[in-house]
Design a protein around this motif. Sequence first.
Motif, PDB file in Angstrom:
ATOM      1  N   GLY A  77       0.792  -1.223   0.000  1.00  0.00           N
ATOM      2  CA  GLY A  77       0.000   0.000   0.000  1.00  0.00           C
ATOM      3  C   GLY A  77       0.822   1.270   0.000  1.00  0.00           C
ATOM      4  N   GLY A  78       2.148   1.156  -0.111  1.00  0.00           N
ATOM      5  CA  GLY A  78       3.015   2.335  -0.086  1.00  0.00           C
ATOM      6  C   GLY A  78       2.800   3.231  -1.301  1.00  0.00           C
ATOM      7  N   ARG A  79       3.035   4.545  -1.107  1.00  0.00           N
ATOM      8  CA  ARG A  79       2.811   5.504  -2.187  1.00  0.00           C
ATOM      9  C   ARG A  79       4.012   6.410  -2.465  1.00  0.00           C
ATOM     10  NH1 ARG A  79      -2.420   5.720  -3.759  1.00  0.00           N
ATOM     11  NH2 ARG A  79      -3.993   4.714  -2.426  1.00  0.00           N
ATOM     12  N   ALA A  80       5.087   6.219  -1.735  1.00  0.00           N
ATOM     13  CA  ALA A  80       6.254   7.082  -1.929  1.00  0.00           C
ATOM     14  C   ALA A  80       6.941   6.744  -3.257  1.00  0.00           C
ATOM     15  CB  ALA A  80       7.231   6.914  -0.771  1.00  0.00           C
ATOM     16  N   PRO A  81       7.670   7.707  -3.842  1.00  0.00           N
ATOM     17  CA  PRO A  81       8.381   7.445  -5.101  1.00  0.00           C
ATOM     18  C   PRO A  81       9.462   6.380  -4.933  1.00  0.00           C
ATOM     19  CG  PRO A  81       8.265   9.804  -4.629  1.00  0.00           C
ATOM     20  CD  PRO A  81       7.812   9.100  -3.397  1.00  0.00           C
ATOM     21  N   LEU A  82       9.762   5.699  -6.019  1.00  0.00           N
ATOM     22  CA  LEU A  82      10.843   4.713  -6.024  1.00  0.00           C
ATOM     23  C   LEU A  82      12.175   5.401  -5.732  1.00  0.00           C
ATOM     24  CD1 LEU A  82      11.388   1.871  -8.582  1.00  0.00           C
ATOM     25  CD2 LEU A  82      13.248   3.476  -8.121  1.00  0.00           C
ATOM     26  N   VAL A  83      13.018   4.717  -4.952  1.00  0.00           N
ATOM     27  CA  VAL A  83      14.341   5.221  -4.622  1.00  0.00           C
ATOM     28  C   VAL A  83      15.380   4.203  -5.093  1.00  0.00           C
ATOM     29  CG1 VAL A  83      15.929   5.836  -2.752  1.00  0.00           C
ATOM     30  CG2 VAL A  83      13.516   6.496  -2.617  1.00  0.00           C
ATOM     31  N   LEU A  84      16.351   4.663  -5.883  1.00  0.00           N
ATOM     32  CA  LEU A  84      17.457   3.822  -6.324  1.00  0.00           C
ATOM     33  C   LEU A  84      18.699   4.220  -5.538  1.00  0.00           C
ATOM     34  CD1 LEU A  84      18.665   1.692  -8.229  1.00  0.00           C
ATOM     35  CD2 LEU A  84      19.065   3.530  -9.890  1.00  0.00           C
ATOM     36  N   LEU A  85      19.175   3.303  -4.689  1.00  0.00           N
ATOM     37  CA  LEU A  85      20.306   3.578  -3.814  1.00  0.00           C
ATOM     38  C   LEU A  85      21.630   3.287  -4.516  1.00  0.00           C
ATOM     39  CD1 LEU A  85      18.732   1.890  -0.693  1.00  0.00           C
ATOM     40  CD2 LEU A  85      19.080   4.346  -0.965  1.00  0.00           C
ATOM     41  N   GLU A  86      22.686   3.863  -4.006  1.00  0.00           N
ATOM     42  CA  GLU A  86      24.012   3.580  -4.533  1.00  0.00           C
ATOM     43  C   GLU A  86      24.352   2.112  -4.293  1.00  0.00           C
ATOM     44  OE1 GLU A  86      28.686   5.038  -3.979  1.00  0.00           O
ATOM     45  OE2 GLU A  86      27.063   5.972  -2.829  1.00  0.00           O
ATOM     46  N   GLY A  87      24.881   1.451  -5.316  1.00  0.00           N
ATOM     47  CA  GLY A  87      25.150   0.028  -5.226  1.00  0.00           C
ATOM     48  C   GLY A  87      26.324  -0.310  -4.328  1.00  0.00           C
ATOM     49  N   ILE A  88      26.424  -1.588  -3.981  1.00  0.00           N
ATOM     50  CA  ILE A  88      27.542  -2.105  -3.209  1.00  0.00           C
ATOM     51  C   ILE A  88      28.231  -3.191  -4.026  1.00  0.00           C
ATOM     52  CG2 ILE A  88      26.535  -1.581  -0.953  1.00  0.00           C
ATOM     53  CD1 ILE A  88      25.739  -4.570  -0.779  1.00  0.00           C
ATOM     54  N   ALA A  89      29.495  -3.435  -3.738  1.00  0.00           N
ATOM     55  CA  ALA A  89      30.268  -4.449  -4.457  1.00  0.00           C
ATOM     56  C   ALA A  89      30.791  -5.486  -3.485  1.00  0.00           C
ATOM     57  CB  ALA A  89      31.419  -3.799  -5.211  1.00  0.00           C
ATOM     58  N   LEU A  90      30.630  -6.769  -3.842  1.00  0.00           N
ATOM     59  CA  LEU A  90      31.132  -7.847  -2.993  1.00  0.00           C
ATOM     60  C   LEU A  90      32.645  -7.878  -2.985  1.00  0.00           C
ATOM     61  CD1 LEU A  90      28.666 -10.701  -3.994  1.00  0.00           C
ATOM     62  CD2 LEU A  90      28.488  -9.094  -2.089  1.00  0.00           C
ATOM     63  N   ASN A  91      33.243  -7.563  -4.130  1.00  0.00           N
ATOM     64  CA  ASN A  91      34.706  -7.514  -4.239  1.00  0.00           C
ATOM     65  C   ASN A  91      35.085  -6.135  -4.748  1.00  0.00           C
ATOM     66  OD1 ASN A  91      35.367 -10.437  -3.732  1.00  0.00           O
ATOM     67  ND2 ASN A  91      33.968 -10.646  -5.466  1.00  0.00           N
ATOM     68  N   ALA A  92      35.698  -5.369  -3.865  1.00  0.00           N
ATOM     69  CA  ALA A  92      36.017  -3.998  -4.222  1.00  0.00           C
ATOM     70  C   ALA A  92      37.333  -3.592  -3.586  1.00  0.00           C
ATOM     71  CB  ALA A  92      34.902  -3.064  -3.741  1.00  0.00           C
ATOM     72  N   PRO A  93      38.028  -2.625  -4.192  1.00  0.00           N
ATOM     73  CA  PRO A  93      39.213  -2.081  -3.531  1.00  0.00           C
ATOM     74  C   PRO A  93      38.810  -1.445  -2.208  1.00  0.00           C
ATOM     75  CG  PRO A  93      39.057  -1.334  -5.812  1.00  0.00           C
ATOM     76  CD  PRO A  93      37.752  -1.977  -5.478  1.00  0.00           C
ATOM     77  N   SER A  94      39.775  -1.170  -1.370  1.00  0.00           N
ATOM     78  CA  SER A  94      39.477  -0.538  -0.089  1.00  0.00           C
ATOM     79  C   SER A  94      38.672   0.731  -0.313  1.00  0.00           C
ATOM     80  CB  SER A  94      40.770  -0.200   0.649  1.00  0.00           C
ATOM     81  OG  SER A  94      41.480  -1.382   0.951  1.00  0.00           O
ATOM     82  N   GLY A  95      37.631   0.887   0.489  1.00  0.00           N
ATOM     83  CA  GLY A  95      36.785   2.061   0.350  1.00  0.00           C
ATOM     84  C   GLY A  95      35.454   1.813   1.016  1.00  0.00           C
ATOM     85  N   PRO A  96      34.544   2.793   0.957  1.00  0.00           N
ATOM     86  CA  PRO A  96      33.260   2.668   1.649  1.00  0.00           C
ATOM     87  C   PRO A  96      32.454   1.441   1.243  1.00  0.00           C
ATOM     88  CG  PRO A  96      33.626   4.923   0.938  1.00  0.00           C
ATOM     89  CD  PRO A  96      34.721   4.104   0.331  1.00  0.00           C
ATOM     90  N   ALA A  97      32.451   1.103  -0.081  1.00  0.00           N
ATOM     91  CA  ALA A  97      31.636  -0.036  -0.530  1.00  0.00           C
ATOM     92  C   ALA A  97      32.120  -1.332   0.097  1.00  0.00           C
ATOM     93  CB  ALA A  97      31.673  -0.138  -2.056  1.00  0.00           C
ATOM     94  N   SER A  98      33.428  -1.566   0.072  1.00  0.00           N
ATOM     95  CA  SER A  98      33.945  -2.811   0.631  1.00  0.00           C
ATOM     96  C   SER A  98      33.782  -2.850   2.136  1.00  0.00           C
ATOM     97  CB  SER A  98      35.423  -2.976   0.254  1.00  0.00           C
ATOM     98  OG  SER A  98      36.197  -1.905   0.744  1.00  0.00           O
ATOM     99  N   GLU A  99      33.878  -1.696   2.801  1.00  0.00           N
ATOM    100  CA  GLU A  99      33.712  -1.652   4.247  1.00  0.00           C
ATOM    101  C   GLU A  99      32.294  -2.018   4.655  1.00  0.00           C
ATOM    102  OE1 GLU A  99      34.921   2.229   5.405  1.00  0.00           O
ATOM    103  OE2 GLU A  99      37.047   1.907   4.881  1.00  0.00           O
TER     104      GLU A  99
END
Length: 254
Positions: free
Chosen positions: A215-237
């Motif tokens: 029953g939700g009515r808010a707009p769709l939100v596409l979030l920044e993706g994450i990576a399972l294998n990534a160099p050091s950084g926010p995604a890998s953390e």
Amino acid sequence: MNEAAAFSDDAFLGGRLRLRQPISGHRCGHDAILLAAAVAARPGDRVIDLGAGVGAAGLAVAVRVDGLSLTLVEIDPDLAEIARHNAAANALSADVVVLDVTSEASAFAAAGLAPDSADVVLMNPPFNDSGRHRSSPDAARATAHMAGPSTLEAWVHAARRILKSGGALTLIWRADGLGEVLSALSRGFGSLALLPVHGEAGKPAIRILVRAVKGGRAPLVLLEGIALNAPSGPASEVVEAVMAGRGTLPLARP
């Protein structure tokens, strides 16, 4: 093969969750833990894990959130029995129901899953297209992974039926099947939030995590993706923290 040799005992969430699972057939991995980390649940919520297998995702949510009323729904009675063992072994309270997710409403109600009774549903449905992928000779693995043309719609329909108005469904699916997900959720769900999961940083997503509100009515939100294998950084953390049981994903923080 004796019973001890047929199963492994594996640690998840940095050792906070230990799971017995068959050595052959479908085994728990990143998908279940990512799904659990994407679930927004609060103490006292009634949480239903559809297609629970040995209980990995649902039990991982229960490790993180105290005081849940958790039900694990699994079609395979052998896996359901292992899920019961895993709940008890981790001192977690969970009802385990042997039930086909595509069953009629009457079968759900007979199992204690009445319409409009759940706050949260999570699911990792079979998502490999049987027309594009060769089925595994292992029956349990094939059941866990192979989807027919109506699989996703049937599972989403079951979730919609048992969720309360305003309740949330969280699921994981193939990234290249996003169109199927949006189509299945177009009936009765809104306020969608999407989180792409990349196998490697800089490459196309391989999974999509989705939270949808009945029953939700808010707009769709596409979030920044994450990576399972990534160099050091926010995604890998973020991924490292989730796998170690020290963090959640943005979908769990609505």
